[in-house]
Motif scaffolding. Structure first.
Motif, PDB file in Angstrom:
ATOM      1  N   UNK A 245      19.781 -54.333 -71.729  1.00  0.00           N
ATOM      2  CA  UNK A 245      20.131 -53.125 -71.050  1.00  0.00           C
ATOM      3  C   UNK A 245      19.123 -52.020 -71.290  1.00  0.00           C
ATOM      4  N   UNK A 246      17.704 -52.681 -71.390  1.00  0.00           N
ATOM      5  CA  UNK A 246      16.493 -51.853 -71.629  1.00  0.00           C
ATOM      6  C   UNK A 246      16.247 -51.177 -70.169  1.00  0.00           C
ATOM      7  N   UNK A 247      15.963 -49.739 -70.517  1.00  0.00           N
ATOM      8  CA  UNK A 247      15.576 -48.875 -69.255  1.00  0.00           C
ATOM      9  C   UNK A 247      14.344 -49.559 -68.362  1.00  0.00           C
ATOM     10  N   UNK A 248      13.522 -50.344 -69.115  1.00  0.00           N
ATOM     11  CA  UNK A 248      12.384 -50.581 -68.465  1.00  0.00           C
ATOM     12  C   UNK A 248      12.667 -52.118 -67.594  1.00  0.00           C
ATOM     13  N   UNK A 249      13.673 -52.769 -67.742  1.00  0.00           N
ATOM     14  CA  UNK A 249      13.834 -53.933 -67.002  1.00  0.00           C
ATOM     15  C   UNK A 249      14.612 -53.577 -65.665  1.00  0.00           C
ATOM     16  N   UNK A 250      14.493 -54.593 -64.644  1.00  0.00           N
ATOM     17  CA  UNK A 250      15.032 -54.265 -63.451  1.00  0.00           C
ATOM     18  C   UNK A 250      16.574 -54.256 -63.252  1.00  0.00           C
ATOM     19  N   UNK A 251      17.200 -54.805 -64.428  1.00  0.00           N
ATOM     20  CA  UNK A 251      18.746 -54.925 -64.266  1.00  0.00           C
ATOM     21  C   UNK A 251      19.235 -54.906 -65.658  1.00  0.00           C
TER      22      UNK A 251
END
Length: 373
Positions: A245-251
């Motif tokens: 759930x990294x904020x810089x990932x798309x999902x």
């Protein structure tokens, strides 16, 4: 093993169907060749390893199958699979020559066991590999630092089960393991945090996660376990799963390895079976994927980078988190990558492996990695 058996092993290794034990066998053999330069398998078997891998790469480059969009990107990057131990596995006289493009003004060490623990009263404690049992008990639970990047909470019989919330946080370049008061185990990846009660006293066991974690939850049907991740909630009884759930990932991605979980997003929900992944895109799209490569997704907790048709930005996001680096792009790199690389190597070794594809080069200046075509 005989020549035919060895050739079958090599084929499975390159196809990605080899078991972890089989892959480890090939990796150890490669390391042996790199350090000793001699093979216990004899020249015939060694030639099989070299020629089979090289010929299969060339076939994919020259005559890719119908799914050519994947192999056109990945054919050259298949070399990366063959250099997990840092050595090319086809004859040197036949290997393509890749010019040395990288400029490493310094090196960056890999991440390690680093984290901070924020107690209920706001006190922040730096954690490392030191063994300690001197941490102040929290909410009726004893806290023990057992070394090797591990922290354990143990509910004390007869103690007042006061609800106190603690937060374990890893920086970029850090990882840590946590045992919750109910015995559930959490592997926390770099740049992540988990907030949890020091005693599970309510109708459920709820924790909040940021970043990425792999969890093995102790089964308790009377007290379901819940993971809150921004707009997603994962409800389980007892199971093994990974949440990214990294904020810089798309999902936000929840991947199930064992048992069953129910992933909720407002009015939508999916009940996952092993091998499935629930994805919540940043635009709100909620979907379910089947037959995902769970070993690749959880490779990080076993000390590996695993790239499966990953674009350069996906690769470098992982590199940035683990090495605590800033990544800057100069030019357009569209190449995709496949392969496994150990996470315990300096960044220069990892970058040189990526450069073997001949499609990307790097410059390291201080804490900055510059990516170029």
């Amino acid at each position: 093993m005989d020549k035919n058996t060895f050739q079958e092993l090599v084929n499975r290794y390159l196809d990605g169907t080899a078991t972890p034990a089989e892959r480890a066998l090939v990796d150890r053999y490669c390391e042996h060749l790199e350090t000793d330069g001699e093979s216990e398998l004899g020249p015939d078997a060694e030639a099989v390893l070299q020629l089979v891998m090289y010929e299969r790469i060339m076939r994919r480059v020259q005559a890719p199958p119908k799914r050519s969009y994947r192999w056109a990107y990945a054919a050259a990057a298949a070399v990366l699979v063959l250099v997990v131990a840092g050595v090319a596995l086809f004859p040197r006289k036949q290997a393509p020559v890749v010019a040395e493009k990288s400029v490493f003004r310094n090196d960056l060490n890999p991440g390690g066991n680093k984290a901070t623990l924020t107690l209920g009263n706001g006190t922040i404690i730096a954690l490392d590999d030191i063994v300690t049992d001197t941490l102040t008990p929290q909410g009726g639970s004893k806290i023990t630092g057992s070394g090797k990047g591990q922290l354990a909470y143990e509910a004390q019989p007869g103690a007042v089960q006061q609800v106190v919330y603690n937060t374990l946080t890893t920086p970029a370049g850090g990882q840590f393991r946590l045992t919750l008061p109910d015995g559930s185990k959490v592997w926390l990846n770099a740049a992540s945090s988990i907030t949890f009660p020091t005693a599970f006293t309510g109708a459920d066991r709820t924790v909040e996660l940021k970043g990425e974690a792999y969890l093995e939850v102790s089964r308790n049907p009377q007290q379901p376990f819940k993971v809150k991740v921004r707009d997603m909630e994962v409800a389980v009884l007892g199971t093994h799963f990974n949440v990214n759930a990294y904020t810089d990932e798309a999902a936000i991605r929840t991947t199930l390895l064992e048992g069953s979980v129910r992933v909720n997003n407002g009015g939508q929900a999916y009940t996952l079976k092993p091998g499935q992944q629930a994805q919540l895109q940043s635009n709100g799209q909620f979907s379910l994927l089947n037959d995902v490569a769970t070993e690749d997704i959880t490779a990080w907790k076993d000390g590996q980078f695993a790239f499966n048709d990953a674009d350069i930005r996906t690769v470098m996001r992982q590199v940035a988190r683990w090495y605590g680096a800033e990544v800057v792009y100069e030019g357009n790199v569209t190449h995709h990558f496949m392969g496994n690389i150990p996470r315990d190597v300096p960044v220069s070794r990892l970058l040189k492996m990526l450069e073997l594809t001949g499609r990307v080069s790097f410059v390291v200046e201080g804490n900055k990695i510059i990516v170029k075509p």
